[in-house]
Design a protein around this motif. Sequence first.
Motif, PDB file in Angstrom:
ATOM      1  N   ALA A  20      -4.549   0.796   6.923  1.00  0.00           N
ATOM      2  CA  ALA A  20      -5.002   1.149   8.264  1.00  0.00           C
ATOM      3  C   ALA A  20      -5.275  -0.102   9.093  1.00  0.00           C
ATOM      4  CB  ALA A  20      -6.260   2.014   8.181  1.00  0.00           C
ATOM      5  N   THR A  21      -5.898  -1.096   8.479  1.00  0.00           N
ATOM      6  CA  THR A  21      -6.165  -2.357   9.166  1.00  0.00           C
ATOM      7  C   THR A  21      -4.876  -3.059   9.548  1.00  0.00           C
ATOM      8  OG1 THR A  21      -8.261  -2.643   8.006  1.00  0.00           O
ATOM      9  CG2 THR A  21      -7.273  -4.613   8.960  1.00  0.00           C
ATOM     10  N   ALA A  22      -3.898  -3.034   8.628  1.00  0.00           N
ATOM     11  CA  ALA A  22      -2.601  -3.657   8.913  1.00  0.00           C
ATOM     12  C   ALA A  22      -1.908  -2.980  10.088  1.00  0.00           C
ATOM     13  CB  ALA A  22      -1.713  -3.597   7.676  1.00  0.00           C
ATOM     14  N   TYR A  23      -2.194  -1.691  10.277  1.00  0.00           N
ATOM     15  CA  TYR A  23      -1.609  -0.943  11.395  1.00  0.00           C
ATOM     16  C   TYR A  23      -2.436  -1.077  12.671  1.00  0.00           C
ATOM     17  CZ  TYR A  23       1.791   1.458   8.375  1.00  0.00           C
ATOM     18  OH  TYR A  23       2.848   1.770   7.537  1.00  0.00           O
ATOM     19  N   GLY A  24      -3.507  -1.880  12.599  1.00  0.00           N
ATOM     20  CA  GLY A  24      -4.310  -2.137  13.781  1.00  0.00           C
ATOM     21  C   GLY A  24      -5.365  -1.087  14.067  1.00  0.00           C
ATOM     22  N   GLY A  25      -5.725  -0.295  13.048  1.00  0.00           N
ATOM     23  CA  GLY A  25      -6.708   0.756  13.259  1.00  0.00           C
ATOM     24  C   GLY A  25      -7.734   0.803  12.143  1.00  0.00           C
ATOM     25  N   THR A  26      -8.537   1.845  12.160  1.00  0.00           N
ATOM     26  CA  THR A  26      -9.565   2.060  11.141  1.00  0.00           C
ATOM     27  C   THR A  26      -9.499   3.506  10.679  1.00  0.00           C
ATOM     28  OG1 THR A  26     -11.024   0.412  12.146  1.00  0.00           O
ATOM     29  CG2 THR A  26     -12.023   1.973  10.607  1.00  0.00           C
ATOM     30  N   LEU A  27      -9.379   3.707   9.395  1.00  0.00           N
ATOM     31  CA  LEU A  27      -9.329   5.050   8.827  1.00  0.00           C
ATOM     32  C   LEU A  27     -10.722   5.669   8.861  1.00  0.00           C
ATOM     33  CD1 LEU A  27      -7.678   7.209   7.242  1.00  0.00           C
ATOM     34  CD2 LEU A  27      -8.357   6.015   5.153  1.00  0.00           C
ATOM     35  N   THR A  28     -10.831   6.874   9.423  1.00  0.00           N
ATOM     36  CA  THR A  28     -12.133   7.528   9.486  1.00  0.00           C
ATOM     37  C   THR A  28     -12.502   8.134   8.134  1.00  0.00           C
ATOM     38  OG1 THR A  28     -11.262   9.688  10.140  1.00  0.00           O
ATOM     39  CG2 THR A  28     -11.740   8.108  11.913  1.00  0.00           C
ATOM     40  N   ALA A  29     -13.803   8.281   7.927  1.00  0.00           N
ATOM     41  CA  ALA A  29     -14.285   8.866   6.672  1.00  0.00           C
ATOM     42  C   ALA A  29     -13.799  10.302   6.509  1.00  0.00           C
ATOM     43  CB  ALA A  29     -15.812   8.815   6.637  1.00  0.00           C
ATOM     44  N   ALA A  30     -13.726  11.046   7.596  1.00  0.00           N
ATOM     45  CA  ALA A  30     -13.284  12.440   7.526  1.00  0.00           C
ATOM     46  C   ALA A  30     -11.836  12.534   7.074  1.00  0.00           C
ATOM     47  CB  ALA A  30     -13.459  13.120   8.881  1.00  0.00           C
ATOM     48  N   ALA A  31     -10.980  11.666   7.612  1.00  0.00           N
ATOM     49  CA  ALA A  31      -9.577  11.676   7.202  1.00  0.00           C
ATOM     50  C   ALA A  31      -9.424  11.264   5.755  1.00  0.00           C
ATOM     51  CB  ALA A  31      -8.761  10.752   8.108  1.00  0.00           C
ATOM     52  N   SER A  43      -1.050  12.695   2.472  1.00  0.00           N
ATOM     53  CA  SER A  43      -2.020  11.646   2.772  1.00  0.00           C
ATOM     54  C   SER A  43      -1.517  10.711   3.860  1.00  0.00           C
ATOM     55  CB  SER A  43      -2.348  10.850   1.505  1.00  0.00           C
ATOM     56  OG  SER A  43      -3.074  11.629   0.589  1.00  0.00           O
ATOM     57  N   MET A  44      -0.240  10.372   3.815  1.00  0.00           N
ATOM     58  CA  MET A  44       0.300   9.475   4.825  1.00  0.00           C
ATOM     59  C   MET A  44       0.340  10.143   6.199  1.00  0.00           C
ATOM     60  SD  MET A  44       0.668   6.640   3.266  1.00  0.00           S
ATOM     61  CE  MET A  44      -0.854   7.222   2.468  1.00  0.00           C
ATOM     62  N   ARG A  45       0.615  11.427   6.243  1.00  0.00           N
ATOM     63  CA  ARG A  45       0.565  12.135   7.529  1.00  0.00           C
ATOM     64  C   ARG A  45      -0.861  12.142   8.079  1.00  0.00           C
ATOM     65  NH1 ARG A  45       4.334  15.521   4.819  1.00  0.00           N
ATOM     66  NH2 ARG A  45       2.671  16.965   4.180  1.00  0.00           N
ATOM     67  N   LEU A  46      -1.834  12.362   7.208  1.00  0.00           N
ATOM     68  CA  LEU A  46      -3.236  12.326   7.636  1.00  0.00           C
ATOM     69  C   LEU A  46      -3.608  10.943   8.155  1.00  0.00           C
ATOM     70  CD1 LEU A  46      -4.811  14.377   4.718  1.00  0.00           C
ATOM     71  CD2 LEU A  46      -4.937  15.004   7.145  1.00  0.00           C
ATOM     72  N   LEU A  47      -3.162   9.910   7.452  1.00  0.00           N
ATOM     73  CA  LEU A  47      -3.442   8.542   7.871  1.00  0.00           C
ATOM     74  C   LEU A  47      -2.862   8.264   9.252  1.00  0.00           C
ATOM     75  CD1 LEU A  47      -4.332   5.554   7.223  1.00  0.00           C
ATOM     76  CD2 LEU A  47      -2.046   5.242   6.275  1.00  0.00           C
ATOM     77  N   HIS A  48      -1.597   8.570   9.432  1.00  0.00           N
ATOM     78  CA  HIS A  48      -0.927   8.292  10.711  1.00  0.00           C
ATOM     79  C   HIS A  48      -1.569   9.068  11.858  1.00  0.00           C
ATOM     80  CE1 HIS A  48       2.922   7.251   8.241  1.00  0.00           C
ATOM     81  NE2 HIS A  48       1.998   6.315   8.152  1.00  0.00           N
ATOM     82  N   ASP A  49      -1.871  10.348  11.613  1.00  0.00           N
ATOM     83  CA  ASP A  49      -2.496  11.157  12.666  1.00  0.00           C
ATOM     84  C   ASP A  49      -3.880  10.615  13.009  1.00  0.00           C
ATOM     85  OD1 ASP A  49      -0.281  12.774  12.734  1.00  0.00           O
ATOM     86  OD2 ASP A  49      -1.180  14.394  11.551  1.00  0.00           O
ATOM     87  N   ASP A  50      -4.624  10.198  11.989  1.00  0.00           N
ATOM     88  CA  ASP A  50      -5.963   9.678  12.208  1.00  0.00           C
ATOM     89  C   ASP A  50      -5.939   8.395  13.035  1.00  0.00           C
ATOM     90  OD1 ASP A  50      -8.829   9.904  11.613  1.00  0.00           O
ATOM     91  OD2 ASP A  50      -8.542   8.060  10.456  1.00  0.00           O
ATOM     92  N   LEU A  51      -4.901   7.595  12.831  1.00  0.00           N
ATOM     93  CA  LEU A  51      -4.767   6.343  13.581  1.00  0.00           C
ATOM     94  C   LEU A  51      -4.137   6.548  14.959  1.00  0.00           C
ATOM     95  CD1 LEU A  51      -3.491   3.963  10.741  1.00  0.00           C
ATOM     96  CD2 LEU A  51      -5.827   4.175  11.624  1.00  0.00           C
ATOM     97  N   GLY A  52      -3.702   7.776  15.241  1.00  0.00           N
ATOM     98  CA  GLY A  52      -3.012   8.033  16.498  1.00  0.00           C
ATOM     99  C   GLY A  52      -1.616   7.456  16.519  1.00  0.00           C
ATOM    100  N   GLN A  53      -1.000   7.365  15.325  1.00  0.00           N
ATOM    101  CA  GLN A  53       0.342   6.806  15.200  1.00  0.00           C
ATOM    102  C   GLN A  53       1.251   7.769  14.411  1.00  0.00           C
ATOM    103  OE1 GLN A  53       0.000   2.833  13.508  1.00  0.00           O
ATOM    104  NE2 GLN A  53      -1.858   2.410  14.665  1.00  0.00           N
ATOM    105  N   PRO A  54       1.378   9.016  14.873  1.00  0.00           N
ATOM    106  CA  PRO A  54       2.151  10.004  14.122  1.00  0.00           C
ATOM    107  C   PRO A  54       3.632   9.682  14.008  1.00  0.00           C
ATOM    108  CG  PRO A  54       1.638  10.825  16.317  1.00  0.00           C
ATOM    109  CD  PRO A  54       0.856   9.560  16.146  1.00  0.00           C
ATOM    110  N   GLU A  55       4.094   8.745  14.821  1.00  0.00           N
ATOM    111  CA  GLU A  55       5.517   8.408  14.799  1.00  0.00           C
ATOM    112  C   GLU A  55       5.914   7.540  13.599  1.00  0.00           C
ATOM    113  OE1 GLU A  55       3.371   5.004  16.650  1.00  0.00           O
ATOM    114  OE2 GLU A  55       3.286   7.183  16.835  1.00  0.00           O
ATOM    115  N   ARG A  56       4.957   7.008  12.887  1.00  0.00           N
ATOM    116  CA  ARG A  56       5.270   6.142  11.745  1.00  0.00           C
ATOM    117  C   ARG A  56       5.966   6.913  10.626  1.00  0.00           C
ATOM    118  NH1 ARG A  56       3.614   0.991  11.547  1.00  0.00           N
ATOM    119  NH2 ARG A  56       1.991   0.290  12.993  1.00  0.00           N
ATOM    120  N   ASP A  57       6.842   6.202   9.922  1.00  0.00           N
ATOM    121  CA  ASP A  57       7.591   6.802   8.815  1.00  0.00           C
ATOM    122  C   ASP A  57       6.681   6.894   7.589  1.00  0.00           C
ATOM    123  OD1 ASP A  57       9.306   7.499   6.757  1.00  0.00           O
ATOM    124  OD2 ASP A  57      10.905   6.134   7.382  1.00  0.00           O
ATOM    125  N   PRO A  58       6.389   8.104   7.113  1.00  0.00           N
ATOM    126  CA  PRO A  58       5.492   8.223   5.950  1.00  0.00           C
ATOM    127  C   PRO A  58       6.054   7.577   4.691  1.00  0.00           C
ATOM    128  CG  PRO A  58       6.487  10.337   6.494  1.00  0.00           C
ATOM    129  CD  PRO A  58       6.806   9.408   7.626  1.00  0.00           C
TER     130      PRO A  58
END
Length: 211
Positions: A20-31, A43-58
Amino acid sequence: MDGTLVDSEKLWDIALYELATAYGGTLTAAARRAMVGTSMAASMRLLHDDLGQPERDPRVSAEWIHARILELFRTGLRWRPGALTLLRAVRAAGIPTALVTSSGRALVEVALDTLGRGSFDAVVCGDEVDSAKPHPEPYLTAARLLGVPIGRCVAIEDSPAGVASALAAGAAVLAVPAEVPLPPTDGVHQVESLTAADLELLAALLGEPPG
């Protein structure tokens, strides 16, 4: 496996928060809580959605996580309280035993160096079934491989997805919360730690005397 037998969820924390840090964000505890017990793809879909980056390739994210967690598993796996003692008791009693995990085969092979390759008669990995937990397929597959009716099986789980999978399959369920709380559920016996579990308890969950 993760959170039930070994205290590996904390290692997943390291890898997921680093990505998450490498993607420039912070993973929330809820996610992060929502990821426990799910497949890598979920898990990767949850990560991307949580970071507001759903376009990333899981798949790209999964490959990064896979490589990092392999490093961590080789050096940092620790047994959960009571898990090794219960596993040894089950094996000594000659009870057919399967490992049913959402983790992929390559990662499980590393974990088996700690768990013991002779500890299980069958191993069902998340990337070897069509539908992962919370679908019942993983536990139904394990029962088939063991040659035991699913109604004669006790599943030991620490996550909501795992409990749902085992219940849907028709197994008796022993829940032992680790990283996320588990709400009281009909048909599920819950203990705080596997130090409170023994062969007598497992037998009681199937409504029979031990032995």
